[in-house]
Design a protein around this motif. Structure first.
Motif, short mmCIF file in Angstrom:
data_model
loop_
_atom_site.label_atom_id
_atom_site.label_comp_id
_atom_site.label_asym_id
_atom_site.label_seq_id
_atom_site.Cartn_x
_atom_site.Cartn_y
_atom_site.Cartn_z
N ASN A 20 0.79 -1.24 0.00
CA ASN A 20 0.00 0.00 0.00
C ASN A 20 0.82 1.29 0.00
OD1 ASN A 20 -2.42 -1.61 0.31
ND2 ASN A 20 -1.90 -1.81 2.48
N PRO A 21 1.84 1.40 -0.83
CA PRO A 21 2.56 2.69 -0.89
C PRO A 21 1.67 3.77 -1.50
CG PRO A 21 3.31 1.26 -2.65
CD PRO A 21 2.39 0.42 -1.80
N LYS A 22 1.77 4.97 -0.96
CA LYS A 22 0.93 6.07 -1.45
C LYS A 22 1.48 6.66 -2.74
CE LYS A 22 -1.95 9.52 -1.57
NZ LYS A 22 -2.07 10.57 -0.58
N LEU A 23 2.79 6.83 -2.80
CA LEU A 23 3.44 7.51 -3.92
C LEU A 23 4.66 6.72 -4.37
CD1 LEU A 23 3.43 11.02 -2.20
CD2 LEU A 23 1.89 10.35 -4.05
N ASN A 24 5.29 7.21 -5.43
CA ASN A 24 6.57 6.64 -5.83
C ASN A 24 7.67 7.24 -4.96
OD1 ASN A 24 5.27 5.09 -7.68
ND2 ASN A 24 5.85 6.30 -9.45
N SER A 25 8.78 7.65 -5.54
CA SER A 25 9.89 8.16 -4.73
C SER A 25 9.57 9.48 -4.05
CB SER A 25 11.15 8.31 -5.60
OG SER A 25 10.88 9.11 -6.73
N ASP A 26 8.53 10.20 -4.50
CA ASP A 26 8.10 11.42 -3.79
C ASP A 26 7.59 11.10 -2.39
OD1 ASP A 26 8.75 13.17 -5.78
OD2 ASP A 26 6.75 13.25 -6.66
N GLY A 27 7.17 9.87 -2.17
CA GLY A 27 6.67 9.45 -0.87
C GLY A 27 7.65 8.60 -0.10
N CYS A 28 8.95 8.77 -0.38
CA CYS A 28 9.99 8.00 0.30
C CYS A 28 11.13 8.93 0.68
CB CYS A 28 10.50 6.89 -0.62
SG CYS A 28 11.88 5.93 0.04
N ALA A 29 11.61 8.78 1.90
CA ALA A 29 12.74 9.59 2.37
C ALA A 29 13.60 8.75 3.30
CB ALA A 29 12.24 10.85 3.08
N PHE A 30 14.87 9.11 3.38
CA PHE A 30 15.82 8.40 4.24
C PHE A 30 16.45 9.38 5.21
CE2 PHE A 30 15.66 5.99 0.28
CZ PHE A 30 15.41 4.70 0.75
N TYR A 31 16.64 8.91 6.44
CA TYR A 31 17.30 9.73 7.46
C TYR A 31 18.06 8.80 8.41
CZ TYR A 31 17.95 13.00 11.33
OH TYR A 31 18.48 13.77 12.33
N LYS A 32 19.38 9.03 8.48
CA LYS A 32 20.26 8.17 9.27
C LYS A 32 20.05 6.71 8.87
CE LYS A 32 20.78 11.41 13.11
NZ LYS A 32 20.63 11.66 14.56
N LYS A 33 19.61 5.85 9.76
CA LYS A 33 19.42 4.44 9.42
C LYS A 33 17.95 4.10 9.19
CE LYS A 33 23.77 3.33 9.94
NZ LYS A 33 24.61 2.85 8.81
N MET A 34 17.15 5.13 8.92
CA MET A 34 15.70 4.93 8.80
C MET A 34 15.21 5.24 7.39
SD MET A 34 14.45 6.59 12.42
CE MET A 34 15.56 8.00 12.27
N ALA A 35 14.15 4.54 7.01
CA ALA A 35 13.43 4.81 5.76
C ALA A 35 12.00 5.21 6.12
CB ALA A 35 13.41 3.57 4.87
N ILE A 36 11.54 6.32 5.53
CA ILE A 36 10.20 6.83 5.81
C ILE A 36 9.36 6.63 4.55
CG2 ILE A 36 8.84 8.86 6.42
CD1 ILE A 36 12.50 8.88 7.27
N ILE A 37 8.25 5.91 4.68
CA ILE A 37 7.42 5.53 3.55
C ILE A 37 5.99 6.03 3.77
CG2 ILE A 37 6.56 3.63 2.13
CD1 ILE A 37 9.54 3.84 1.97
N CYS A 38 5.40 6.66 2.74
CA CYS A 38 3.99 7.07 2.80
C CYS A 38 3.10 5.91 2.40
CB CYS A 38 3.74 8.24 1.85
SG CYS A 38 4.68 9.70 2.22
N GLU A 39 1.98 5.75 3.11
CA GLU A 39 1.02 4.69 2.82
C GLU A 39 -0.39 5.28 2.77
OE1 GLU A 39 1.49 1.76 5.83
OE2 GLU A 39 3.57 1.30 5.33
N ARG A 40 -1.27 4.57 2.10
CA ARG A 40 -2.67 4.98 2.00
C ARG A 40 -3.55 3.79 2.37
NH1 ARG A 40 -5.56 9.87 1.65
NH2 ARG A 40 -7.49 9.55 0.50
N ARG A 41 -4.33 3.94 3.46
CA ARG A 41 -5.22 2.87 3.90
C ARG A 41 -6.56 3.48 4.32
NH1 ARG A 41 -0.67 1.58 7.03
NH2 ARG A 41 -1.81 2.08 8.95
N ASP A 42 -7.62 2.87 3.87
CA ASP A 42 -8.98 3.30 4.27
C ASP A 42 -9.18 4.80 4.01
OD1 ASP A 42 -9.51 0.70 5.17
OD2 ASP A 42 -8.64 1.15 7.14
N ARG A 43 -8.68 5.25 2.85
CA ARG A 43 -8.84 6.64 2.41
C ARG A 43 -8.16 7.64 3.35
NH1 ARG A 43 -15.17 7.13 1.45
NH2 ARG A 43 -15.12 6.08 3.49
N GLU A 44 -7.16 7.20 4.07
CA GLU A 44 -6.40 8.08 4.96
C GLU A 44 -4.91 7.85 4.75
OE1 GLU A 44 -9.25 8.88 8.79
OE2 GLU A 44 -8.08 7.01 8.79
N ASP A 45 -4.12 8.90 5.03
CA ASP A 45 -2.67 8.85 4.81
C ASP A 45 -1.94 8.48 6.10
OD1 ASP A 45 -2.93 9.68 2.14
OD2 ASP A 45 -3.02 11.78 2.74
#
Length: 375
Positions: free
Chosen positions: A68-93
């Protein structure tokens, strides 16, 4: 270094010897985007229709999935050892924060957006932009706490583009109302708003105007803004790609300059000086600018360099010392037939010593001698 290319649902990885090292085949699910994980050991690929993200481990030769990714690379970011991913579930972000070494979930939280459009890491916090129809940005820490929520204005379209300086001190937001807003990452307030009009031209602004001849193009310097008319493109409201708003913005490597393009005046590039927050240079071209990119390396020994192309047979170079129009050999014009074709896109090498010029079917490497103007 190793690079990836995306084509026909297959992600191909190339090594230093330009030989294909591996192919990652998405099969019938298709492939829309691919990015490297910061550890250079994993590749993230996005399937068609937002079905899933595939995480390919090059060391262990296995694949993991994020649904359930919300976007392509526009919805992905990296910080230190973490990956931040946007998701869309039940019409909410939602935002999911993973530890990308083993892709264990650290936290998941809901964001107060109507239709999340893009995210970016700024100064250790997460900057979230709402949809094109909602002029709003939000800032969260990586535990899901909302630090600020700001509605820029009401009754108009929202944010069109976002760029962050390398120092993460500033973020620039291009808006559909034709302004570019400079965001301070300490207070998360709008520090400056620039309007893209002739009124932004001050006495210190250098005006460059492209002039064409049989031998090629060159820039002339206009002494004042008197009589200056910006080539406005009338918006076609039946066209889904509406030419309004600031659609292109990019900081230089040091963050000293910000280059922007107003889509209703696509043949003009505005270069803003961050030291006094004024318009440093205005470049007027004969054709719409399709790509601009800054030299990725900053050095006190040379000027920062901006490269631009206009879908023609020329490459345009700007620095604090001046501007050049360089004709590319064996390159066709819009109506001709050459080997490279019109230059559609470009990118700097990681060392900033050459440009990759991309045509429809070919590419070439362009090296610059010591012009004195640039270095």
């Amino acid at each position: 270094s190793t690079q990836c290319s995306v084509s026909s649902g297959i992600n191909a990885e190339y090594g230093q010897n330009s030989v294909c090292a591996s192919k990652l085949d998405e099969g019938s699910s298709g492939l829309t985007d691919a990015v490297w994980c910061p550890d250079s050991k994993q590749i993230l690929t996005w399937s068609e229709f937002g079905v899933r993200i595939n995480v390919w481990s090059l060391n262990h030769k296995r694949v993991s999935y994020i649904q359930n990714p919300k976007l392509n690379s526009d919805g992905c970011a990296f910080y230190k050892k973490m990956a931040i991913i946007c998701e869309r579930r039940d019409r909410e972000d939602y935002i999911s924060v993973f530890q990308y070494s083993d892709w264990s979930l650290l936290c998941n939280f809901k964001v107060s957006t109507e239709d999340l459009a893009r995210i970016s890491i700024v100064n250790g916090a997460l900057l979230v932009c709402d949809s094109h129809f909602t002029p709003r940005y939000l800032v969260y820490d990586l535990h899901g706490n909302c630090l600020t929520k700001t509605d820029i204005y009401s009754g108009r379209l929202g944010l069109k583009c976002l760029t962050v300086s390398n120092s993460e001190q500033f973020a620039a937001m291009g808006c559909y109302d034709g302004t570019c807003k400079l965001l301070n990452s300490v207070t998360w307030s709008v520090l400056k708003e620039w309007k893209h009009s002739v009124d932004a031209v001050v006495n210190e602004t250098i005006l460059y105007v492209e002039e064409k001849s049989e031998s090629g193009s060159r820039f002339s310097i206009k002494q004042s803004k008197d009589g200056l008319e910006l080539p406005l493109v009338k918006a076609n409201h039946d066209d889904p790609y509406l030419l309004v708003g600031v659609g292109l913005a990019s900081f230089s490597a040091s963050g000293r300059y910000l280059a922007t393009r107003l889509d209703s005046v696509p043949s003009v590039i505005w270069v803003w000086d961050m030291q006094d927050l004024s318009l440093c240079s205005l470049l007027v071209f004969c054709a719409p600018v399709v790509t601009l990119c800054w030299d990725p390396l900053f050095s006190k020994d040379k000027d920062e360099t901006l490269a631009m192309c206009c879908n023609t047979d020329h490459v345009y170079i700007w620095s604090g010392s001046g501007a050049l129009a360089l004709k590319v050999p064996n390159c066709e014009t819009l109506n001709g037939a050459g080997e490279l074709g019109p230059i559609r896109n470009m990118a700097w090498s990681c060392k900033g010593n050459c440009l990759i010029l991309k045509g429809d079917y070919h590419f070439c490497l362009s090296y610059f001698p010591d012009y004195g103007l640039l270095y």
